[in-house]
Design a protein around this motif. Structure first.
Motif, PDB file in Angstrom:
ATOM      1  N   ALA A 121       0.850  -1.267  -0.097  1.00 18.35           N
ATOM      2  CA  ALA A 121      -0.044  -0.054   0.001  1.00 18.35           C
ATOM      3  C   ALA A 121       0.893   1.209  -0.027  1.00 18.35           C
ATOM      4  CB  ALA A 121      -1.031   0.063   1.163  1.00 18.35           C
ATOM      5  N   GLY A 122       0.564   2.064  -0.827  1.00 19.62           N
ATOM      6  CA  GLY A 122       1.339   3.173  -0.970  1.00 19.62           C
ATOM      7  C   GLY A 122       2.417   3.430  -2.246  1.00 19.62           C
ATOM      8  N   ASP A 123       3.668   4.130  -1.818  1.00 24.14           N
ATOM      9  CA  ASP A 123       4.584   3.969  -2.913  1.00 24.14           C
ATOM     10  C   ASP A 123       5.881   3.268  -2.471  1.00 24.14           C
ATOM     11  OD1 ASP A 123       5.289   5.994  -1.085  1.00 24.14           O
ATOM     12  OD2 ASP A 123       5.609   7.638  -2.392  1.00 24.14           O
ATOM     13  N   SER A 124       5.958   2.552  -1.436  1.00 30.92           N
ATOM     14  CA  SER A 124       7.107   1.860  -1.339  1.00 30.92           C
ATOM     15  C   SER A 124       6.964   0.720  -2.234  1.00 30.92           C
ATOM     16  CB  SER A 124       7.274   1.128   0.181  1.00 30.92           C
ATOM     17  OG  SER A 124       7.579   2.265   0.910  1.00 30.92           O
ATOM     18  N   ARG A 125       8.055   0.190  -2.922  1.00 37.42           N
ATOM     19  CA  ARG A 125       8.010  -0.658  -4.028  1.00 37.42           C
ATOM     20  C   ARG A 125       8.591  -2.115  -3.790  1.00 37.42           C
ATOM     21  NH1 ARG A 125       9.707   3.165  -9.045  1.00 37.42           N
ATOM     22  NH2 ARG A 125       7.875   4.616  -8.809  1.00 37.42           N
ATOM     23  N   CYS A 126       8.369  -3.045  -4.446  1.00 37.28           N
ATOM     24  CA  CYS A 126       8.874  -4.522  -4.520  1.00 37.28           C
ATOM     25  C   CYS A 126       9.256  -4.698  -5.976  1.00 37.28           C
ATOM     26  CB  CYS A 126       7.884  -5.437  -4.039  1.00 37.28           C
ATOM     27  SG  CYS A 126       8.545  -7.123  -3.981  1.00 37.28           S
ATOM     28  N   TYR A 127      10.426  -5.091  -6.455  1.00 45.08           N
ATOM     29  CA  TYR A 127      10.792  -5.291  -7.567  1.00 45.08           C
ATOM     30  C   TYR A 127      11.455  -7.018  -7.788  1.00 45.08           C
ATOM     31  CZ  TYR A 127      11.516  -0.272  -8.693  1.00 45.08           C
ATOM     32  OH  TYR A 127      11.153   1.006  -8.823  1.00 45.08           O
ATOM     33  N   LEU A 128      11.361  -7.324  -8.857  1.00 47.65           N
ATOM     34  CA  LEU A 128      11.891  -8.551  -9.217  1.00 47.65           C
ATOM     35  C   LEU A 128      12.882  -8.645 -10.174  1.00 47.65           C
ATOM     36  CD1 LEU A 128      11.968 -11.640  -9.182  1.00 47.65           C
ATOM     37  CD2 LEU A 128      10.008 -11.929 -10.607  1.00 47.65           C
ATOM     38  N   VAL A 129      14.237  -8.823 -10.241  1.00 49.90           N
ATOM     39  CA  VAL A 129      15.244  -8.946 -11.234  1.00 49.90           C
ATOM     40  C   VAL A 129      15.284 -10.522 -11.407  1.00 49.90           C
ATOM     41  CG1 VAL A 129      17.748  -8.525 -11.476  1.00 49.90           C
ATOM     42  CG2 VAL A 129      16.438  -6.727 -10.155  1.00 49.90           C
ATOM     43  N   ARG A 130      14.963 -10.702 -12.562  1.00 54.69           N
ATOM     44  CA  ARG A 130      15.433 -12.060 -13.209  1.00 54.69           C
ATOM     45  C   ARG A 130      15.643 -12.054 -14.592  1.00 54.69           C
ATOM     46  NH1 ARG A 130      10.016 -15.486 -12.725  1.00 54.69           N
ATOM     47  NH2 ARG A 130      10.602 -15.848 -10.655  1.00 54.69           N
ATOM     48  N   ASP A 131      16.713 -13.016 -14.901  1.00 57.26           N
ATOM     49  CA  ASP A 131      17.183 -13.172 -16.290  1.00 57.26           C
ATOM     50  C   ASP A 131      17.397 -11.900 -16.973  1.00 57.26           C
ATOM     51  OD1 ASP A 131      16.757 -15.940 -15.969  1.00 57.26           O
ATOM     52  OD2 ASP A 131      14.586 -15.762 -16.794  1.00 57.26           O
ATOM     53  N   LEU A 137       6.994  -5.202  -9.436  1.00 55.97           N
ATOM     54  CA  LEU A 137       5.857  -6.037  -8.920  1.00 55.97           C
ATOM     55  C   LEU A 137       4.604  -5.171  -8.251  1.00 55.97           C
ATOM     56  CD1 LEU A 137       7.521  -9.055  -7.360  1.00 55.97           C
ATOM     57  CD2 LEU A 137       6.652  -9.101  -9.561  1.00 55.97           C
ATOM     58  N   SER A 138       5.039  -4.252  -7.744  1.00 58.59           N
ATOM     59  CA  SER A 138       4.142  -3.439  -7.070  1.00 58.59           C
ATOM     60  C   SER A 138       3.568  -2.318  -8.007  1.00 58.59           C
ATOM     61  CB  SER A 138       4.614  -2.595  -5.592  1.00 58.59           C
ATOM     62  OG  SER A 138       5.767  -2.136  -6.053  1.00 58.59           O
ATOM     63  N   HIS A 139       2.505  -1.537  -7.820  1.00 59.09           N
ATOM     64  CA  HIS A 139       2.092  -0.571  -8.660  1.00 59.09           C
ATOM     65  C   HIS A 139       1.801   0.813  -7.512  1.00 59.09           C
ATOM     66  CE1 HIS A 139       0.334   1.293 -12.264  1.00 59.09           C
ATOM     67  NE2 HIS A 139      -0.494   1.518 -11.633  1.00 59.09           N
ATOM     68  N   ASP A 140       2.507   1.696  -7.751  1.00 60.50           N
ATOM     69  CA  ASP A 140       2.158   2.848  -6.662  1.00 60.50           C
ATOM     70  C   ASP A 140       0.932   3.361  -6.376  1.00 60.50           C
ATOM     71  OD1 ASP A 140       4.978   2.660  -6.980  1.00 60.50           O
ATOM     72  OD2 ASP A 140       5.275   4.570  -7.641  1.00 60.50           O
ATOM     73  N   HIS A 141       0.350   3.367  -5.301  1.00 61.68           N
ATOM     74  CA  HIS A 141      -0.651   4.210  -4.779  1.00 61.68           C
ATOM     75  C   HIS A 141      -0.453   5.709  -4.678  1.00 61.68           C
ATOM     76  CE1 HIS A 141      -1.766  -0.090  -3.276  1.00 61.68           C
ATOM     77  NE2 HIS A 141      -2.475   0.027  -4.435  1.00 61.68           N
ATOM     78  N   THR A 142      -0.427   6.269  -5.585  1.00 64.82           N
ATOM     79  CA  THR A 142      -0.049   7.975  -5.579  1.00 64.82           C
ATOM     80  C   THR A 142      -1.183   8.530  -6.762  1.00 64.82           C
ATOM     81  OG1 THR A 142       1.607   7.561  -7.323  1.00 64.82           O
ATOM     82  CG2 THR A 142       2.305   7.407  -4.991  1.00 64.82           C
ATOM     83  N   GLU A 143      -1.226   9.904  -6.408  1.00 64.35           N
ATOM     84  CA  GLU A 143      -1.933  10.683  -7.355  1.00 64.35           C
ATOM     85  C   GLU A 143      -1.309  10.746  -8.718  1.00 64.35           C
ATOM     86  OE1 GLU A 143      -2.190  15.199  -7.360  1.00 64.35           O
ATOM     87  OE2 GLU A 143      -3.741  14.347  -5.689  1.00 64.35           O
ATOM     88  N   VAL A 144      -0.067  10.802  -8.596  1.00 65.72           N
ATOM     89  CA  VAL A 144       0.737  10.812 -10.042  1.00 65.72           C
ATOM     90  C   VAL A 144       0.567   9.637 -10.817  1.00 65.72           C
ATOM     91  CG1 VAL A 144       3.002  10.067  -9.199  1.00 65.72           C
ATOM     92  CG2 VAL A 144       2.673  11.594 -11.137  1.00 65.72           C
ATOM     93  N   ASN A 165       4.361  13.084  -4.791  1.00 71.47           N
ATOM     94  CA  ASN A 165       4.588  12.285  -3.512  1.00 71.47           C
ATOM     95  C   ASN A 165       3.155  12.018  -2.912  1.00 71.47           C
ATOM     96  OD1 ASN A 165       7.434  11.955  -3.938  1.00 71.47           O
ATOM     97  ND2 ASN A 165       7.749  13.930  -3.190  1.00 71.47           N
ATOM     98  N   VAL A 166       1.877  12.492  -3.597  1.00 78.68           N
ATOM     99  CA  VAL A 166       0.953  12.474  -2.763  1.00 78.68           C
ATOM    100  C   VAL A 166       0.317  11.159  -2.782  1.00 78.68           C
ATOM    101  CG1 VAL A 166      -1.590  13.001  -2.456  1.00 78.68           C
ATOM    102  CG2 VAL A 166       0.186  14.744  -2.949  1.00 78.68           C
ATOM    103  N   ILE A 167       0.245  10.318  -1.666  1.00 72.76           N
ATOM    104  CA  ILE A 167      -0.244   9.093  -1.766  1.00 72.76           C
ATOM    105  C   ILE A 167      -1.814   8.781  -1.355  1.00 72.76           C
ATOM    106  CG2 ILE A 167       0.067   6.757  -0.165  1.00 72.76           C
ATOM    107  CD1 ILE A 167       2.864   7.855   0.869  1.00 72.76           C
ATOM    108  N   THR A 168      -2.232   7.733  -2.247  1.00 73.83           N
ATOM    109  CA  THR A 168      -3.706   7.602  -2.038  1.00 73.83           C
ATOM    110  C   THR A 168      -4.029   6.463  -1.331  1.00 73.83           C
ATOM    111  OG1 THR A 168      -3.531   6.277  -4.122  1.00 73.83           O
ATOM    112  CG2 THR A 168      -3.810   8.870  -4.467  1.00 73.83           C
ATOM    113  N   ARG A 169      -3.046   5.627  -0.662  1.00 73.27           N
ATOM    114  CA  ARG A 169      -3.461   4.572  -0.249  1.00 73.27           C
ATOM    115  C   ARG A 169      -2.288   4.286   0.818  1.00 73.27           C
ATOM    116  NH1 ARG A 169      -5.264  -1.198  -2.500  1.00 73.27           N
ATOM    117  NH2 ARG A 169      -6.119   0.151  -4.158  1.00 73.27           N
ATOM    118  N   ALA A 170      -2.740   4.424   2.142  1.00 78.93           N
ATOM    119  CA  ALA A 170      -1.608   3.890   3.293  1.00 78.93           C
ATOM    120  C   ALA A 170      -2.287   3.305   4.577  1.00 78.93           C
ATOM    121  CB  ALA A 170      -1.132   5.331   3.676  1.00 78.93           C
ATOM    122  N   VAL A 171      -1.466   2.568   5.217  1.00 75.77           N
ATOM    123  CA  VAL A 171      -2.043   1.980   6.563  1.00 75.77           C
ATOM    124  C   VAL A 171      -2.406   3.023   7.586  1.00 75.77           C
ATOM    125  CG1 VAL A 171      -1.318   0.390   8.481  1.00 75.77           C
ATOM    126  CG2 VAL A 171      -0.732  -0.021   5.995  1.00 75.77           C
ATOM    127  N   GLY A 172      -3.508   3.098   8.176  1.00 73.79           N
ATOM    128  CA  GLY A 172      -3.657   4.203   9.085  1.00 73.79           C
ATOM    129  C   GLY A 172      -4.606   5.463   8.397  1.00 73.79           C
TER     130      GLY A 172
END
Length: 255
Positions: A121-131, A137-144, A165-172
């Motif tokens: 949730a939000g704009d912290s990200r998860c990447y997969l590096v392969r081959d 893998l994640s998709h930012d929850h941001t206004e932009v 940097n405006v986040i559209t989804r976050a815990v809390g």
């Protein structure tokens, strides 16, 4: 703790770093890793809000207590329940007053029986590096990101958009909270990178690819952090690198 951990037929090498950066007075990021259970988390307390470090720390503590479950989906559901509980507690603390909101992004990687689940949730990200390729893998929850998805602005314009940097989804932050997820198969040679926007604000995807390919998790995490700091370190920076190899394989070459 030993950075190498085994799960089923796979072996995980983990390195995790968090840094205040050059501008912020406090570090509102939190990280948690447990390769034995197969759970890695980055949380970024919402900048400009009170006690963002409290919110991110609560997420890390919740990850510490998640039961693994008999399957990946049970593992993911247990994580969801614990994050939902954090969301409810933070909303209770704010007592419905927007000016008192305490929130955090979260990016989590779970692994079980040769499969993975990325939740965020939000704009912290998860990447997969392969081959030799990198996939976010994640998709930012941001206004932009919403503007890019709707075709209103281009990705090039998004890089300098004033409200990027405006986040559209976050815990809390909202009652109707849900983590988004992506799943897949874990393969030997994979590298997962979890990070806060303090890293991606300075380091491009292709640079993450270059620095996480063929290196130990320790070396890759340090090089990524040092590059973000060298380019200004305007925000807190957190990065978790998880390398995957077969059990009994030789360790990665360090440089």
């Amino acid at each position: 703790m030993d950075p190498w951990a085994s799960s089923e037929h796979l072996k995980f090498e983990t390195a995790a770093l968090t840094h205040t950066g050059h501008v912020r007075r406090f570090n509102e990021d939190s990280i948690f890793t447990d390769g034995e259970r197969g759970i890695w988390v980055v949380a970024d307390g919402m900048g400009g809000h009170r006690d963002g470090n409290l919110a991110s720390a609560m997420i890390a503590d919740a990850a510490r207590g998640v039961g693994k479950g008999a399957s990946l989906m049970e593992f993911a559901e247990a994580f969801r329940r614990d994050i939902d509980a954090v969301n409810a507690e933070l909303l209770t603390r704010s007592q419905g007053r927007p000016e008192h909101i305490v929130g955090s992004t979260v990016a989590a990687l779970l692994s079980h029986d040769g499969n993975y689940c990325c939740l965020w949730a939000g704009d912290s990200r998860c990447y997969l590096v392969r081959d030799g390729r990198i996939e976010q893998l994640s998709h930012d929850h941001t206004e932009v990101q919403e503007l890019v998805d709707r075709g209103i602005i281009s990705r090039a314009e998004a890089a300098s958009w004033p409200r990027r940097n405006v986040i559209t989804r976050a815990v809390g932050a909202i009652d109707d909270f849900q983590l988004e997820q992506a799943t897949g198969v874990v393969k030997s040679g994979d590298c997962f990178v979890l990070c806060s926007d303090g890293l991606t604000g300075h380091v491009k995807d292709e640079e993450i690819l270059a620095m996480s390919s063929g290196l130990s998790a320790h070396q890759a995490s340090h090089e990524l952090l040092e590059l973000a700091l060298a380019r200004g370190g305007k925000d807190n920076i957190s990065v978790v690198v998880v390398n995957v190899v077969d059990k009994g394989a030789t360790t990665l070459v360090m440089r």
